[in-house]
Design a protein around this motif. Sequence first.
Motif, PDB file in Angstrom:
ATOM      1  N   LYS A  44     -42.275 -27.878 -37.550  1.00 28.70           N
ATOM      2  CA  LYS A  44     -42.033 -29.391 -35.963  1.00 28.70           C
ATOM      3  C   LYS A  44     -43.607 -29.489 -35.393  1.00 28.70           C
ATOM      4  O   LYS A  44     -43.499 -30.377 -34.442  1.00 28.70           O
ATOM      5  CB  LYS A  44     -40.442 -29.657 -35.157  1.00 28.70           C
ATOM      6  CG  LYS A  44     -39.747 -29.607 -36.492  1.00 28.70           C
ATOM      7  CD  LYS A  44     -39.066 -29.634 -35.308  1.00 28.70           C
ATOM      8  CE  LYS A  44     -37.556 -29.304 -36.070  1.00 28.70           C
ATOM      9  NZ  LYS A  44     -35.852 -29.393 -35.106  1.00 28.70           N
ATOM     10  N   SER A  45     -44.194 -28.540 -35.767  1.00 33.83           N
ATOM     11  CA  SER A  45     -45.773 -29.219 -34.786  1.00 33.83           C
ATOM     12  C   SER A  45     -46.452 -30.036 -34.743  1.00 33.83           C
ATOM     13  O   SER A  45     -47.289 -30.561 -33.760  1.00 33.83           O
ATOM     14  CB  SER A  45     -46.616 -27.636 -34.544  1.00 33.83           C
ATOM     15  OG  SER A  45     -46.619 -27.620 -36.085  1.00 33.83           O
ATOM     16  N   ASP A  46     -46.363 -30.184 -35.752  1.00 32.10           N
ATOM     17  CA  ASP A  46     -47.356 -31.583 -36.194  1.00 32.10           C
ATOM     18  C   ASP A  46     -47.198 -32.819 -35.239  1.00 32.10           C
ATOM     19  O   ASP A  46     -47.305 -32.722 -34.558  1.00 32.10           O
ATOM     20  CB  ASP A  46     -47.063 -31.901 -38.074  1.00 32.10           C
ATOM     21  CG  ASP A  46     -48.300 -31.173 -37.957  1.00 32.10           C
ATOM     22  OD1 ASP A  46     -49.009 -29.901 -37.934  1.00 32.10           O
ATOM     23  OD2 ASP A  46     -48.120 -30.967 -40.205  1.00 32.10           O
TER      24      ASP A  46
ATOM     25  N   TYR B 274     -47.200 -32.216 -31.612  1.00 36.17           N
ATOM     26  CA  TYR B 274     -48.668 -32.728 -31.509  1.00 36.17           C
ATOM     27  C   TYR B 274     -48.829 -33.720 -31.130  1.00 36.17           C
ATOM     28  O   TYR B 274     -49.623 -34.461 -30.256  1.00 36.17           O
ATOM     29  CB  TYR B 274     -49.332 -31.484 -32.768  1.00 36.17           C
ATOM     30  CG  TYR B 274     -51.129 -32.463 -32.078  1.00 36.17           C
ATOM     31  CD1 TYR B 274     -52.031 -31.490 -31.651  1.00 36.17           C
ATOM     32  CD2 TYR B 274     -51.306 -33.185 -33.388  1.00 36.17           C
ATOM     33  CE1 TYR B 274     -53.114 -31.918 -31.233  1.00 36.17           C
ATOM     34  CE2 TYR B 274     -52.784 -33.245 -33.146  1.00 36.17           C
ATOM     35  CZ  TYR B 274     -53.798 -32.973 -32.758  1.00 36.17           C
ATOM     36  OH  TYR B 274     -54.534 -33.109 -32.224  1.00 36.17           O
ATOM     37  N   ASP B 275     -48.748 -34.749 -32.390  1.00 36.22           N
ATOM     38  CA  ASP B 275     -49.199 -36.155 -32.319  1.00 36.22           C
ATOM     39  C   ASP B 275     -48.390 -36.628 -31.081  1.00 36.22           C
ATOM     40  O   ASP B 275     -49.177 -37.941 -30.386  1.00 36.22           O
ATOM     41  CB  ASP B 275     -48.085 -36.840 -33.511  1.00 36.22           C
ATOM     42  CG  ASP B 275     -49.493 -36.832 -34.589  1.00 36.22           C
ATOM     43  OD1 ASP B 275     -50.383 -36.087 -35.033  1.00 36.22           O
ATOM     44  OD2 ASP B 275     -48.743 -36.341 -35.544  1.00 36.22           O
TER      45      ASP B 275
ATOM     46  N   GLU C  91     -58.877 -31.935 -29.915  1.00 33.26           N
ATOM     47  CA  GLU C  91     -58.110 -31.626 -30.565  1.00 33.26           C
ATOM     48  C   GLU C  91     -58.090 -29.697 -30.525  1.00 33.26           C
ATOM     49  O   GLU C  91     -58.754 -29.200 -30.609  1.00 33.26           O
ATOM     50  CB  GLU C  91     -59.895 -31.516 -31.776  1.00 33.26           C
ATOM     51  CG  GLU C  91     -60.250 -32.990 -32.342  1.00 33.26           C
ATOM     52  CD  GLU C  91     -59.530 -33.932 -33.280  1.00 33.26           C
ATOM     53  OE1 GLU C  91     -58.772 -33.011 -33.200  1.00 33.26           O
ATOM     54  OE2 GLU C  91     -59.634 -34.765 -33.537  1.00 33.26           O
TER      55      GLU C  91
ATOM     56  N   LYS D  57     -56.066 -28.614 -32.347  1.00 33.35           N
ATOM     57  CA  LYS D  57     -55.561 -27.766 -33.528  1.00 33.35           C
ATOM     58  C   LYS D  57     -56.867 -27.286 -33.848  1.00 33.35           C
ATOM     59  O   LYS D  57     -57.186 -25.846 -34.186  1.00 33.35           O
ATOM     60  CB  LYS D  57     -55.337 -28.385 -34.708  1.00 33.35           C
ATOM     61  CG  LYS D  57     -53.709 -29.523 -34.592  1.00 33.35           C
ATOM     62  CD  LYS D  57     -53.362 -29.684 -35.985  1.00 33.35           C
ATOM     63  CE  LYS D  57     -52.007 -30.642 -35.923  1.00 33.35           C
ATOM     64  NZ  LYS D  57     -51.652 -31.726 -36.835  1.00 33.35           N
TER      65      LYS D  57
END
Length: 374
Positions: free
Chosen positions: A91-93, A96-97, A128, A130
Amino acid sequence: MSSLNNKTHVVQDLLAFVIIVFIAYITQDFIIPILFAILLSVLVYPIVRYFEKGLCFNRIFSILIAILVFTIIIFTIFVLIGIQFQDIMDKSDMYYDKILEKTNLLIKETENSTGLESKDIVGGDEIEVKEIVKRNSNKIFEFITSSGSILSDFVLTPLYMFFFLLYRSFLISFLYKTTSKVCDRKKMRVILDQLYNVQQNYLVGLVSVMGIVGLLNSIGLLALGVDYPFFFGFLCALLLLVPYIGIIIGSILPALIALATKDSYWYSIGVIAIFGFIQFIEGNFITPKITGSKVSLNSFVSILVIILFSMLWGIPGMILALPITASLKVVFDHSDKFKSIGFLLGQAEEKYFSSKAKYRLKLWRKIRKNKDKK
């Protein structure tokens, strides 16, 4: 002449200390698994002794069962952590968003209230995270493994534990023979008993404190409605292995999750506040009550040795710093030459914190009391 001899002895002691530190540094891949094995052997020894004396099992069989059970428990804990962590990474994306969205909103609010531009606040057009992680992933991996091979430590430590427990009587006899010219058998027995009690008290106390702190952390996260409360609560408790710093690292992840999943920034602040409060309770009430006075290192020395051992051995050094220093204190306390160092490492008595004004007040009250009696 006596003064010259004293200076010579001081120089020799300093030289010996430097040599020991140098050897400890260059042989850390060999020494660290042995030290962990000694500590863990002390932890599982009561189980081995119960199997041997209580159930009349063979020594080898008793040791194998104890180490196997211990290894299974540790392996299970790491597997559960890995499974839960993988679920979070899936669920990291999304996290992150949401974090980026709230961070940008916070930056805009700061711009409106202060007049500063976003590039002045964050030093660039966009955060950024990531890309930073991707570029530095090799460095992160090197940092984690810089103190030695994790795989080799995982294999060697149980092996060393087995031999330490198997040859314990033989090794104690060796210590008696080695130290026969320095101290008698009775004094050496007292030192060994104290060393065992210090380590056993520290390790059992640490496990108990982890359980209590993990439960308190989980209740706090549960009250705030943060995702994965028990995972983060007990993960942060597990990081108590790294004193003082572990609680800070352990509070970052749940604070970020709270930032990503909650409508208000106050939930993240609440997570850090709760963990900080629990750390205060743990350091001032829980640990002193459970561990007791046997691991009697003062706070200043504890912080110093953690920093020094981290410089020497990295993360394993931070974990080993307190038990090693506590053991050295026991040895120093029984040495005429280094008794003063043992005193310096220990807890300071209350009289060293009392001011002269407090002493005068007590004296004045005593005089008044004597006058009243007359």
